[in-house]
Design a protein around this motif. Structure first.
Motif: not given
Length: 112
Positions: A83-84, A20-26, A65-67, A57-59
């Protein structure tokens, strides 16, 4: 329930959502303390991490994204930063109320 390895739990969730991260380019970065030990409900903690990550990921609109997770004495602290689109000030007041959401369901889909 006792868990050894909060950081590993976070890594497992990140691995589970890598497609999902790859698909959303995040791009996801992890900054995790090596050993965070605590007594908590692993399933609920995992669900919280999943919910926050999937919202990012969605927004997140393809932004990083950083955890991070750290140990502060008796306290384990997990932060998920993106940073959405953000959450407007009025929505922040009720975001943790039961069945509340900040962005419009009409704009982003989901349950009404």
């Amino acid at each position: 329930m006792r868990i050894y390895g909060l950081s590993q739990l976070i890594r497992n969730v990140a691995e589970q959502y890598k497609d999902q991260l790859v698909a959303s380019s995040c791009e996801l970065s992890l900054d995790l303390a090596p050993s965070i030990v605590g007594e908590w409900d692993a399933n609920k903690l995992e669900q919280v991490i999943i919910n926050l990550l999937t919202n990012s990921i969605k927004y997140g609109q393809g932004k990083p994204i950083r955890i991070s997770a750290e140990n502060k004495g008796d306290i384990a602290r997990v932060c998920i930063q993106d940073y959405g689109i953000g959450i407007d000030h009025e929505a922040q007041k009720k975001i943790f109320d039961l069945y509340e959401r900040a962005p419009s369901a009409k704009k982003y889909g989901g349950m009404d």
